[in-house]
Each structure stands twice: as C-alpha cells, then as structure tokens.
Design an enzyme around this catalytic site. Structure first.
Site, PDB file in Angstrom:
ATOM      1  N   ASP A 124      -1.661  17.362 -31.846  1.00  0.00           N
ATOM      2  CA  ASP A 124      -2.900  17.814 -32.483  1.00  0.00           C
ATOM      3  C   ASP A 124      -2.538  18.316 -33.881  1.00  0.00           C
ATOM      4  OD1 ASP A 124      -1.767  20.311 -32.167  1.00  0.00           O
ATOM      5  OD2 ASP A 124      -3.158  20.990 -30.638  1.00  0.00           O
TER       6      ASP A 124
ATOM      7  N   GLY B  60      -3.095  21.234 -35.139  1.00  0.00           N
ATOM      8  CA  GLY B  60      -2.929  22.684 -35.216  1.00  0.00           C
ATOM      9  C   GLY B  60      -4.252  23.390 -35.451  1.00  0.00           C
ATOM     10  N   GLY B  61      -5.253  22.620 -35.870  1.00  0.00           N
ATOM     11  CA  GLY B  61      -6.537  23.220 -36.242  1.00  0.00           C
ATOM     12  C   GLY B  61      -7.209  23.991 -35.109  1.00  0.00           C
TER      13      GLY B  61
ATOM     14  N   ASP C  20      -8.854  19.306 -38.949  1.00  0.00           N
ATOM     15  CA  ASP C  20     -10.312  19.424 -38.949  1.00  0.00           C
ATOM     16  C   ASP C  20     -10.712  20.883 -38.873  1.00  0.00           C
ATOM     17  OD1 ASP C  20      -9.256  19.593 -36.313  1.00  0.00           O
ATOM     18  OD2 ASP C  20     -11.256  19.348 -35.490  1.00  0.00           O
TER      19      ASP C  20
ATOM     20  N   GLN D 254     -16.662  15.949 -35.945  1.00  0.00           N
ATOM     21  CA  GLN D 254     -17.250  17.237 -35.576  1.00  0.00           C
ATOM     22  C   GLN D 254     -18.781  17.098 -35.586  1.00  0.00           C
ATOM     23  OE1 GLN D 254     -15.960  20.044 -34.455  1.00  0.00           O
ATOM     24  NE2 GLN D 254     -13.789  19.474 -34.577  1.00  0.00           N
TER      25      GLN D 254
ATOM     26  N   GLY E 257     -14.537  19.612 -30.871  1.00  0.00           N
ATOM     27  CA  GLY E 257     -15.589  20.617 -30.879  1.00  0.00           C
ATOM     28  C   GLY E 257     -16.594  20.476 -29.757  1.00  0.00           C
TER      29      GLY E 257
ATOM     30  N   ASP F 114      -7.529  14.800 -23.119  1.00  0.00           N
ATOM     31  CA  ASP F 114      -6.475  15.776 -22.830  1.00  0.00           C
ATOM     32  C   ASP F 114      -7.148  17.039 -22.353  1.00  0.00           C
ATOM     33  OD1 ASP F 114      -7.322  16.798 -25.611  1.00  0.00           O
ATOM     34  OD2 ASP F 114      -5.940  18.332 -24.896  1.00  0.00           O
TER      35      ASP F 114
ATOM     36  N   CYS G 168      -4.140  12.431  -1.065  1.00  0.00           N
ATOM     37  CA  CYS G 168      -3.323  12.395  -2.285  1.00  0.00           C
ATOM     38  C   CYS G 168      -1.957  11.778  -1.994  1.00  0.00           C
ATOM     39  CB  CYS G 168      -3.154  13.813  -2.828  1.00  0.00           C
ATOM     40  SG  CYS G 168      -2.089  13.922  -4.282  1.00  0.00           S
TER      41      CYS G 168
ATOM     42  N   CYS H  77       0.798  12.221  -3.827  1.00  0.00           N
ATOM     43  CA  CYS H  77       1.841  12.858  -4.639  1.00  0.00           C
ATOM     44  C   CYS H  77       3.002  13.350  -3.766  1.00  0.00           C
ATOM     45  CB  CYS H  77       1.266  13.983  -5.491  1.00  0.00           C
ATOM     46  SG  CYS H  77       1.231  15.613  -4.721  1.00  0.00           S
TER      47      CYS H  77
ATOM     48  N   CYS I  14       2.209  16.602  -1.700  1.00  0.00           N
ATOM     49  CA  CYS I  14       1.400  16.395  -0.497  1.00  0.00           C
ATOM     50  C   CYS I  14       2.184  15.650   0.584  1.00  0.00           C
ATOM     51  CB  CYS I  14       0.117  15.645  -0.846  1.00  0.00           C
ATOM     52  SG  CYS I  14      -1.036  16.684  -1.765  1.00  0.00           S
TER      53      CYS I  14
ATOM     54  N   HIS J  40       0.945  18.594  -8.195  1.00  0.00           N
ATOM     55  CA  HIS J  40      -0.165  18.027  -7.421  1.00  0.00           C
ATOM     56  C   HIS J  40      -1.407  17.817  -8.291  1.00  0.00           C
ATOM     57  CE1 HIS J  40      -3.378  17.335  -4.599  1.00  0.00           C
ATOM     58  NE2 HIS J  40      -4.006  18.316  -5.218  1.00  0.00           N
TER      59      HIS J  40
HETATM   60 ZN   LIG Z   1      -0.906  15.910  -3.981  1.00  0.00          ZN
END
Ligand SMILES: [Zn+2]
Length: 375
Positions: A91, A93-94, A143, A185, A212, A262, A300, A302, A305, A331
């Site tokens: 990013d 930093g804004g 920005d 924005q 934003g 993100d 799940c 993963c 799990c 997880h």
């Molecule tokens: Zn999991």
C-alpha cells in the site's frame, strides 16, 4: 504495461482470469492476506506457501519506519528480506498515515511515527521511491483516504487532491519490473465516485484500487459506491477493493467485477478466538467447545481442522498459548482462501448467483435472525 490480466471466464459482471507480472502469475479473483510488518501476524512465509497464498500485502507505513526502506532494499527487497517468492503488493502508506490525523497540504502529508514520535513526510513521489526500495511487484499511488461520514465538500477536496497526486505518482514511477495501481476515492457520493474513477483511469494505471470503502458505512451505501466506481474503470485492468474481506463483501464484490481484496479481518478474528466456519462465525471460548472433539469446521480442508479438536484449540486459547493465535490464523486464512476458490469456481461454472444466495443465507440473514447469530 508490466502487468497483464487475461480474463478467461465471465458470469454477469464477475470475471475470473490470470494476472501475469515479471514475477509470474496469480489467479483472480484473489484474497490477499495482510503482512503488516513484514509478516502475516503469527505466520512465516513458509506457512503462506502451504496455504497457497498468491499475493501478500505489505504496509509501507510500518516498513518505512521499521526497519526502514533502505535496510529492506539492502537485504534484497521485501522478497529477499522475508524469503517470500510469491507476489507482494505494498500500500502507499496513506491509509495508516491518515488514521493518525496528519498535516496535509497540496504537496503531501506530514505525520508522526507511532514507534518513536519522530516526524516523517510522504509525497506522491517519496511514496513511489519508498515502494521501489521495498521492491513489491505492485505498488499503490498515494491517496487521501476520506473518513466517512464526511461532507460533500471534504470528499470533493480529497478527490481532487488524490487525482493530482495520482498524476504525480504515475510520472515518478520508473521501475519497469514494478506495476503501479491508482486509487479511486469519492466517499459514498455516487457522482464523485464515478468522477474519481474516470479521472484516475484517464491517467492510465496498470490496475485500480477502490479505497475509502468499508470504513464504517453500511453495506447498502458501500455497494452502490463500488458499482459507480467500477462502471468507469477499464475492463482489461485488475480492480482491487481495498480493506474488504468479510464473506458477503467478497462475493458481492466479485459479482460486481472486483478481482482482488485484502483485509485483516480473518487473521485478526483468529487471534481473538473467533472462527470462520461454513455455518457462520463462532467464538471458540464458548463453554460448549470445552470438551468438543470436533474440528473447527468439519467442511474445512485445512491442516488445523485435519488434526486438532475444538477442545484442544480452546484450551490453548484460554491459557493464552501463542500457538492458539497461530493455529486459528491458519484456519481462518485457509477458510477465506477456500471461499475465494469457491467463488472463482462459481464464476467459471456460471453459478455465482446460487453461491451468492448460499453465502447471504449464512452471513447476511434477515434482521430478525441477527440477534441469534453467534458472533
Ligand atoms: Zn480449518
């Protein structure tokens, strides 16, 4: 352009495809975990590889203050420093800087370090230079992130400044192996969102962040603002909805044509004992989990799990064992990445409408159900 998007499937406004950069390629739509200070909190880059993370987000604000962009550059950029071969997006930093009530003028922004109170300055040009030193594959133009609610006058002023800064960032950008995205924005004013997107697209970036949003406004205001921005952005460039990562926003964003997201939500919730599951959120500390031999989510796939029970993970959490934060982070990230895979597969299969309905039924039920939802 150092970054290309190949769209291979569409379902309504939703797209699935492949983004190619000098580093390699990643599939979109994609969810990018946040590595605030050079690591996704409690995890290492080897964990991210095991999770199948394609792109990780680095915070310019934190890395420029500690250990400093010069140090990261000398140690091989963020990829060498963190021993991570996947994609990195930094990013500008804004977002962090503007949360610190900084001094803003037309040229840039002056702020104090949260580490030692020292004074620092970011301009569109220095934000580009710092991100060149950090060496991410994708950098973001500086920005002005407008807090919501704000008056129309403030939103218009920040929009004008953001466009001027985007032009300067584009002109300052020079590393040919690094892409740069502009940021839209405009608050929740639909005409200003459209204007911001139109003027930012006219500058010609390799991709576009929509910033934003998800800053406290209700979803029924966020989604129209998102649509207003997307309508003005070029189809062949990636669109990145910044800071958004709850299940409903992910599927609704993709349905409108967003490619990248993100959010700190899955990792932050995990560290605090809130688990994402196919049945909704659940708080692992609940007494009901004390002797449960069940996994966090039976659906799940993963590694957590597959191996550990709710009772064991709850025990680690209750005695403040750091392993709990780590395993719950794994997880929640795996769960969110699997959800994105499911969304992507639905776009390819042309069945996104059904998936939207399924996700809404669990995560966005009618108001009467809200009080019974376990948060
Ligand atoms: Zn999991």
């Amino acid at each position: 352009m150092t970054l290309q998007l190949e769209i291979t499937a569409r379902d309504g406004a939703a797209r699935a495809g492949t983004v190619t950069t000098p580093r390699g390629s990643y599939q979109v739509p994609t969810f990018m975990p946040v590595g605030t200070r050079g690591a996704v909190r409690t995890l290492a880059s080897s964990d991210l590889e095991e999770l199948g993370v394609q792109v990780v987000l680095g915070n310019t604000y934190h890395l420029m203050l500690r250990p400093g962009a010069d140090t990261v550059e000398r140690l091989g950029g963020i990829h060498g420093f963190a021993a991570w071969d996947g994609h990195v997006l930094t990013d500008s930093g804004g977002f962090q800087v503007f949360s610190l009530a900084p001094r803003v003028d037309d040229d840039g922004v002056t702020f104090r370090s949260t580490y030692d109170g020292s004074s620092h300055r970011l301009t569109p040009e220095t934000a580009v230079r710092v991100q060149e030193q950090l060496g991410a594959d994708i950098q973001m133009a500086l920005d002005v992130c407008t807090p919501l609610p704000s008056t129309r006058e403030v939103i218009q002023r920040d929009l004008t400044r953001t466009v001027a800064w985007a032009e300067r960032a584009r002109a300052a950008h020079r590393r040919p192996d690094q892409a740069i995205f502009g940021i839209v924005q405009g608050g929740t004013e639909l005409d200003l969102r459209a204007e911001s997107a139109r003027r930012t697209a006219a500058i010609g970036f390799e991709g576009y962040g929509i910033g934003g949003l998800s800053v406290g406004e209700p979803r029924h205001e966020m989604l129209p603002a998102l649509e207003a921005a997307l309508a003005e952005l070029p189809d062949e460039r990636p669109r990145y909805l910044m800071g958004v990562g709850d299940p409903v926003a992910l599927v609704e964003g993709v349905a409108r044509g967003v490619d990248q997201f993100d959010c700190v939500l899955p990792t932050r919730l995990g560290r605090h004992g809130t688990v994402l599951t196919g049945a909704g959120r659940t708080q692992l500390r609940r007494q009901a989990n004390a002797e449960s031999d069940q996994p966090l989510d039976p659906t799940c796939g993963c590694a957590v799990c597959a191996r550990w029970s709710r009772a064991y993970l709850r025990h680690l959490l209750m005695v403040d064992e750091p392993t709990a934060a780590r395993l719950l982070t794994i997880h929640n990230l795996a769960w969110t990445l699997a959800l994105m895979d499911q969304i992507r597969a639905a776009v390819i299969a042309g069945s996104l409408e059904q998936l939207r309905a399924q996700i809404a039924a669990v995560w966005d039920p009618p108001r009467v159900e809200d009080s019974r939802r376990v948060v």
